[in-house]
Design an enzyme around this catalytic site. Sequence first.
Site, PDB file in Angstrom:
ATOM      1  N   LYS A   1      78.545  60.759  66.178  1.00  0.00           N
ATOM      2  CA  LYS A   1      78.899  59.980  64.992  1.00  0.00           C
ATOM      3  C   LYS A   1      79.477  58.623  65.379  1.00  0.00           C
ATOM      4  CE  LYS A   1      79.445  58.893  60.753  1.00  0.00           C
ATOM      5  NZ  LYS A   1      78.225  58.447  60.039  1.00  0.00           N
TER       6      LYS A   1
ATOM      7  N   TRP B   1      93.765  60.176  54.333  1.00  0.00           N
ATOM      8  CA  TRP B   1      92.755  59.264  54.889  1.00  0.00           C
ATOM      9  C   TRP B   1      93.244  57.876  54.510  1.00  0.00           C
ATOM     10  CZ3 TRP B   1      88.324  58.985  57.748  1.00  0.00           C
ATOM     11  CH2 TRP B   1      87.511  57.868  57.567  1.00  0.00           C
TER      12      TRP B   1
ATOM     13  N   GLU C   1      66.114  50.100  58.481  1.00  0.00           N
ATOM     14  CA  GLU C   1      67.099  51.167  58.221  1.00  0.00           C
ATOM     15  C   GLU C   1      66.389  52.453  57.794  1.00  0.00           C
ATOM     16  OE1 GLU C   1      69.991  51.763  58.957  1.00  0.00           O
ATOM     17  OE2 GLU C   1      70.576  53.390  57.630  1.00  0.00           O
TER      18      GLU C   1
ATOM     19  N   GLU D   1      66.120  59.368  63.288  1.00  0.00           N
ATOM     20  CA  GLU D   1      67.320  59.980  63.886  1.00  0.00           C
ATOM     21  C   GLU D   1      67.592  61.379  63.339  1.00  0.00           C
ATOM     22  OE1 GLU D   1      71.165  58.225  63.287  1.00  0.00           O
ATOM     23  OE2 GLU D   1      70.600  57.340  61.408  1.00  0.00           O
TER      24      GLU D   1
ATOM     25  N   CYS E   1      91.514  61.576  50.659  1.00  0.00           N
ATOM     26  CA  CYS E   1      92.624  62.457  51.057  1.00  0.00           C
ATOM     27  C   CYS E   1      92.373  63.867  50.523  1.00  0.00           C
ATOM     28  CB  CYS E   1      93.926  61.920  50.474  1.00  0.00           C
ATOM     29  SG  CYS E   1      94.215  60.221  50.919  1.00  0.00           S
TER      30      CYS E   1
ATOM     31  N   LYS F   1      66.726  55.996  59.770  1.00  0.00           N
ATOM     32  CA  LYS F   1      67.120  57.254  59.114  1.00  0.00           C
ATOM     33  C   LYS F   1      66.113  58.348  59.432  1.00  0.00           C
ATOM     34  CE  LYS F   1      70.616  56.839  58.349  1.00  0.00           C
ATOM     35  NZ  LYS F   1      71.009  55.617  58.904  1.00  0.00           N
TER      36      LYS F   1
ATOM     37  N   HIS G   1      50.015  41.000  63.925  1.00  0.00           N
ATOM     38  CA  HIS G   1      50.388  40.650  65.306  1.00  0.00           C
ATOM     39  C   HIS G   1      50.596  41.889  66.167  1.00  0.00           C
ATOM     40  CE1 HIS G   1      50.850  36.526  63.916  1.00  0.00           C
ATOM     41  NE2 HIS G   1      51.455  37.026  62.862  1.00  0.00           N
TER      42      HIS G   1
ATOM     43  N   ASN H   1      95.408  61.094  45.821  1.00  0.00           N
ATOM     44  CA  ASN H   1      94.145  60.700  46.441  1.00  0.00           C
ATOM     45  C   ASN H   1      93.554  59.626  45.540  1.00  0.00           C
ATOM     46  OD1 ASN H   1      91.796  60.503  47.912  1.00  0.00           O
ATOM     47  ND2 ASN H   1      90.824  62.253  46.903  1.00  0.00           N
ATOM     48  N   GLY H   2      93.253  58.458  46.097  1.00  0.00           N
ATOM     49  CA  GLY H   2      92.657  57.382  45.289  1.00  0.00           C
ATOM     50  C   GLY H   2      93.251  56.048  45.708  1.00  0.00           C
TER      51      GLY H   2
ATOM     52  N   ARG I   1      87.239  66.874  55.690  1.00  0.00           N
ATOM     53  CA  ARG I   1      87.112  65.585  54.980  1.00  0.00           C
ATOM     54  C   ARG I   1      87.541  64.420  55.858  1.00  0.00           C
ATOM     55  NH1 ARG I   1      87.793  66.527  49.102  1.00  0.00           N
ATOM     56  NH2 ARG I   1      88.922  64.586  48.907  1.00  0.00           N
TER      57      ARG I   1
HETATM   58  C1  AGP Z   1      73.332  55.330  61.987  1.00  0.00           C
HETATM   59  O1  AGP Z   1      72.809  56.336  61.143  1.00  0.00           O
HETATM   60  C2  AGP Z   1      73.716  55.871  63.340  1.00  0.00           C
HETATM   61  N1  AGP Z   1      74.601  56.956  63.221  1.00  0.00           N
HETATM   62  C3  AGP Z   1      74.195  54.777  64.293  1.00  0.00           C
HETATM   63  O2  AGP Z   1      73.120  53.870  64.439  1.00  0.00           O
HETATM   64  C4  AGP Z   1      75.436  53.973  63.860  1.00  0.00           C
HETATM   65  O3  AGP Z   1      75.117  53.156  62.773  1.00  0.00           O
HETATM   66  C5  AGP Z   1      75.858  53.084  65.049  1.00  0.00           C
HETATM   67  O4  AGP Z   1      76.207  53.935  66.114  1.00  0.00           O
HETATM   68  C6  AGP Z   1      77.031  52.168  64.714  1.00  0.00           C
HETATM   69  O5  AGP Z   1      78.168  52.934  64.400  1.00  0.00           O
HETATM   70  P1  AGP Z   1      79.439  52.203  63.723  1.00  0.00           P
HETATM   71  O6  AGP Z   1      78.979  51.663  62.414  1.00  0.00           O
HETATM   72  O7  AGP Z   1      80.457  53.280  63.578  1.00  0.00           O
HETATM   73  O8  AGP Z   1      79.868  51.109  64.646  1.00  0.00           O
END
Ligand code: AGP
Length: 615
Positions: free
Chosen positions: A610, A75, A486, A493, A2, A490, A509, A101-102, A27
């Site tokens: 996002k 939030w 992962e 992307e 928050c 990272k 393989h 906030n917390g 935020r």
């Molecule tokens: C991860 O860095 C990406 N932004 C993307 O793969 C994300 O994890 C995926 O779109 C799933 O999003 P969500 O966790 O909000 O469902």
Amino acid sequence: MCGIIGYLGRRPVKSVLLEGLRRLEYRGYDSAGVVFFTREGLFVHRVKGKVLDLDESLGALEIRGEAPGLGHTRWATHGEPSEVNAHPHLDCTGEVAVVHNGIIENYHTLKQELSKRGHRFVSETDTEVIAHLVEEALAETGDLLEAVKKALRQLKGAYALGVIWRRDPERIVCARHQSPLVLGIGEGEVFLASDVPAILPWTRKVIFLEDGDLAVLTTSGVEVFRLGGERVGRPVREITWDASRAEKGGFPHFMLKEIYEQPEAIRDTLRGRLDPETGRVDLSDADLAPDFFERLAKIYIVACGTSYHAGLVGKYLLEKWAGIPVEVDLASEFRYRDPLVNDRTLTIVISQSGETADTLAGLRLAKELSARVLAICNVLGSTIAREADRVIYTHAGPEIGVASTKAFTSQLTVLLLLTLYLGQISGRLPEEAARKLAAELTEIPHRLQTLIEKVHPRLRELSEKYFRREDLLYLGRNILFPVALEGALKLKEISYIHAEGYAAGEMKHGPIALIEETVPTVALAPKESGILYEKMLSNIEEVRSRRGPVIGFGTEGDRNLAALVSDFVGLPAVSWELSPLLYTVPLQLFAYEMAVRRGCDVDQPRNLAKSVTVE
Ligand code: AGP
């Protein structure tokens, strides 16, 4: 997290509060509110919506008002986003107002006790109990500072809070414990805020409160006390950041800020749910009890992207300690195939945003097929959270950077809690093992903090060496295979470098055909992984013998691995189950530094959103 703003001085209080809240909008929040003095008493106005809505609806009321005043952007963590759950919250008399906030861990108990003593609650929030505790203490002490101290002594959990009292128009009292709070010092005026950007328009002189501090703000300045009563001095610092940098807490990008926030996100996600002494897990805040998991034949985990990788880690954990078969599926695949889901299936959907279209479709299909659906989500009140039968929230706070970091390690934390919980109710996880795991998990935030500060310079250095490369391979085995995936995600992307995560045992393989001097391989090889460690060394040998450079991440002091690889990054020894929490973060930092060197837009990478709310 928050946003909080407070003001005491001669300026028009409404405009200060609204401007301060506008500077905290980055935020992320779902509702907003203000409180200030008028001749008739405290005036509170709150909206479910944005600061703009608050501004417009306030304007229509033509209320002047005067300081002191408090403002808040919420939030949601406890209680749906709504006007009634928005802050500020009042006591029964309407003379005490609180913004917070917390997370107050013991608010259920406090609320029951206060209700028994006749207090009337109007919201579902944990925060409201603070207003009623202060009300009771004021009846005894008649002093706002003493009353807040008395109230705080009854709280368990994290708080940054501001309190005003109608009968004391000359003061604001605030307090901080495990949730940031900063004071702004002006000429004949004072500010309080959850973050620096909110007060930059008026002053650059700030005091950062420390955990356990309380402060009394008056127009002649600030006095800081400890909860025990002793007065302490806190230095007044000069902020040199510009507003943009200040929004990121002094970090150059939200992603880096969020990488560094992971210890706090994990701590907040664990808060109130794990007894480190016994290993006992309490998921009652998710309304979960053993009967929800009865007669389970199989678990499906359904998610996308980084959340899918968290699900893959969950498979290793749950199959080992809960003894239930687990199938992890990409939501975009799950929704279009004929999954063998029925009333003996638990479908776990994992989503940071709670709005991902494919994951939501997977949830709805699972429900149509009579499965029980448990969501792991970071956004309270999101569609996935609302449509699931139960939801365990991560408490990572708003994740602004498109590349998911703190949400991922918070998802892993929830999966570890679920593993401990199911392992114990099934009897498959021995008490001693549960205790050991719980104790080590409780220490992870501190160890991660140390690790981040220690390895970041090393990864910055490695990015200098490798950032011009166009292809990288990431290798891991067993529970670190999803971490390899992962790490590769990272990198690709945010730096647009082609990177592939692979199960190291798959090298022969196919992927080994890619190895050459210009294709670095990232290899995750903790010494604690027993036979898999030896296998990883063999895979690294295969790469090195074809002149491929290897960046080895392993146990600090492991001279064998260090001698074998081109570049070695040492991490502290860690149990198998917790290794994804530690091994992911250096890969996040490596990807970040590579992207920065390539001049990429780290927080808003090209083509990405996002939250993917469309197919
Ligand atoms: C991860 O860095 C990406 N932004 C993307 O793969 C994300 O994890 C995926 O779109 C799933 O999003 P969500 O966790 O909000 O469902």
